[in-house]
Design a protein around this motif. Structure first.
Motif: not given
Lengths: 95, 505
Positions: B149-158
């Motif tokens: 889930i963190a990877m999903l969020c980090v991709c979007i925020s990145g």
């Protein structure tokens, strides 16, 4: 620690809790509610509801991480959890 | 126009990336290796180098003979028939404690080799639940889920936190200052496979959705989750009744095999599951191979094991079940052949590289701002052992797989010990030495372990040359890849640390 340091750490902890436990709780409750109301077969309701709940969890985490006013985030998340709980309860009561 | 939430998104990207990056790097790296789990098994199984694929009928007869002798009371048998990708006949049975014991049946001088964990499955287990076992497995699964889930969020925020979106995505300026070069590399490695990253993190969650968020299944099925699993996965054999039925002679498995083959064709069966063999409630399931489909769901034919009567064939899937099956299949990548698997592995390695450069960027940025707090110091040390130390630990498993005698009974238990031992040593080393020295020494160890890996083949009479001559391509590809990685690692270490700097430390 000074008062301002206490306040800063308090905010950080509130944000982390909102982004982790709050987001998971919201997704968890919403998955249960969607499983009750989606017009699909019972096994499909579980898959579809859970699949959607993952996206909601990610959105909640992101929102909690970026929101200026955390109180809105907590308000919405608690609201969703409460409504979802009611939906699940009604789903169990209704014959 | 100023983009809203820019500063907040950057902070979110940094902090979530920092704290979950150390887990994500390991998950992405082992996931990239696990894509080739069958090929890695073959690299380790050099003692079976002369194994020839046998006909399904012979394979079934051989398996039944072995399982009837070694596990007549087991509640579940699994027979994995040889195919083009994996030429070995594998059998497994469920022990009283619930674990599976796996054996590889060989037509060579040594008739069978019992192995629970091999190289490929070792990385699969780390990728799925961080090697945590028994009661801790759930915690491992959950941690990997959180990282997903963190990877999903980090991709979007990145993506959000880049001001000049398209201009920055494809720019790499290694000649500029070091910080800019790392940032460019981080962006390129993160953005080029961005659709893959989004897909792989979401599909990873979808694969085990009922474990991560059990509320929907609990609401609909209550405590009767085995019924849910039977309906969702269409498996009969996996759902074990509390008690075995009365003893009864088994219907011939070869006859059932012929019946299944008459419907699906020769060579179409991948696996056979037998529940409660030699009992009245026996169930035999044939699973169709799925190398030619994206969906994860196997087509099945289920028979009553005592009477030979067909119970179920080709369970029809609803639209939602098909979507779930395809999403899970996208993650599991049993389809598409070697080219797709290489694409997955490279995209996964790019993801791991993006995480690694992100972690390095964080500490560099803090150093520039002269904020040598405890967190930054610890982060620097953890970077060394989480990136290079972890990679060395993975390589040590390759070495152990080749160097530990395969006749040792404790061999299976030793692989995780070697892995964790090397990783622990790298953590101690990173915290006891200056950071730069830690990078250089662990980098040199990584390059040495990688570069010398093909030499371990001599010990097992499967050198790179003999593998080339005998057409053992799994061994050739792994050995050559190790040499290429060692070469690339050397170039990167030289570029980053420099010859004089290496000598200076």
């Amino acid at each position: 620690m000074t008062n301002s340091a206490h306040t800063m750490w308090g905010r950080v902890i509130a944000r982390v809790l909102a982004g982790t436990l709050g987001a998971y709780g919201t997704g968890y409750a919403l998955a249960g509610a969607l499983a009750v109301i989606l017009p699909l077969s019972r096994v499909d309701r579980v898959s579809a509801a859970t699949g959607v709940s993952f996206l909601i969890m990610a959105a909640c985490s992101l929102w909690a991480g970026c929101a200026h006013r955390l109180v809105w985030v907590w308000g919405v998340m608690v609201g969703v959890m409460a409504v979802s709980g009611l939906v699940v309860l009604c789903g169990h009561i209704t014959p | 126009m100023k983009r809203p939430y820019l500063r907040e998104m950057r902070a979110f990207h940094s902090w979530v990336g920092l704290f979950l990056g150390w887990i994500l790097f390991g998950v992405l790296l082992t996931g990239s290796l696990a894509v080739f789990h069958t090929e890695l098994d073959q690299w380790g199984l050099t003692e079976l180098s002369f194994a020839k694929p046998v006909a399904p009928e012979q394979a079934v007869a051989q398996s039944v003979e072995y399982l009837s002798t070694h596990a007549p009371d087991a509640r579940l048998w699994r027979i994995t028939l040889p195919d083009e990708r994996d030429p070995y006949l594998r059998v497994a049975y469920k022990t009283a404690s619930g674990g599976m014991v796996e054996a590889i049946l060989n037509s060579g001088p040594q008739p069978f080799i019992v192995r629970n964990e091999q190289l490929g499955s070792f990385f699969l287990l780390y990728h799925s639940h961080l090697l945590l076992k028994r009661t801790l497995t759930q915690i491992g699964l959950f941690l990997v889920g959180v990282a997903g889930i963190a990877m999903l969020c980090v991709c979007i925020s990145g993506v959000w936190s880049h001001i000049k979106v398209f201009a920055e995505f494809f720019t790499f300026r290694p000649g500029k200052n070091k910080h800019r070069a790392w940032l460019d590399l981080h962006t390129v490695l993160g953005i080029l496979p961005l659709p893959f990253h989004l897909m792989i993190s979401y599909t990873g969650l979808i694969m085990l959705y009922w474990l991560y968020v059990p509320s929907a299944a609990s609401v609909i099925y209550g405590n009767n989750l085995s019924t849910f699993r039977q309906e969702a996965l269409g498996t009969y054999s996996m759902v074990l009744p509390a008690q075995k039925g009365p003893a009864a002679p088994s219907f011939s498995l070869t006859t059932l095999l012929h019946d299944a083959q008459s419907h699906w064709g020769q060579g179409a069966i991948a696996k056979i599951y037998v529940r409660d063999p030699f009992y009245k409630g026996a169930i035999v399931e044939f699973w169709h191979e799925r190398a030619h489909q994206v969906g994860q769901q196997y087509a099945r034919r289920v028979y009553n094991g005592a009477t030979g009567q067909l119970i179920l064939q080709n369970m029809p899937l609803t639209f939602v079940a098909r979507v779930q099956s395809v999403l899970a299949g996208l993650h599991w990548v049993e389809w598409g052949g070697p080219s797709i698997r290489w694409c997955y592995a490279l995209a996964g390695l790019m993801g791991a590289g993006s995480v690694a450069t992100g972690l390095i960027l964080y500490t560099q940025k803090q150093s520039r701002a002269v904020q040598n707090t405890v967190l930054v110091t610890v982060a620097r040390k953890l970077n060394v052992c989480a990136l290079l130390g972890f990679s060395c630990a993975c390589l040590s498993v390759f070495w152990a797989e080749r160097l530990l005698p395969y006749t040792w009974a404790q061999r299976n238990a030793l692989l995780p010990v070697v892995f964790l031992g090397v990783w622990f040593a790298s953590i101690v080393h990173a915290f006891l030495t200056p950071t730069r020295l830690g990078w250089v020494q662990q980098g040199c160890l990584f390059i040495t372990l990688c570069g010398l890996l093909p030499l371990t083949g001599w010990y097992r009479h499967m050198s790179l040359l003999s593998a080339c001559m005998s057409g053992h391509w799994s061994v050739v590809v792994v050995d050559v890849s190790a040499l290429v990685i060692a070469l690339l690692g050397g170039v990167v270490l030289y570029r980053v640390c420099g010859y004089k700097r290496v000598l200076k430390v």
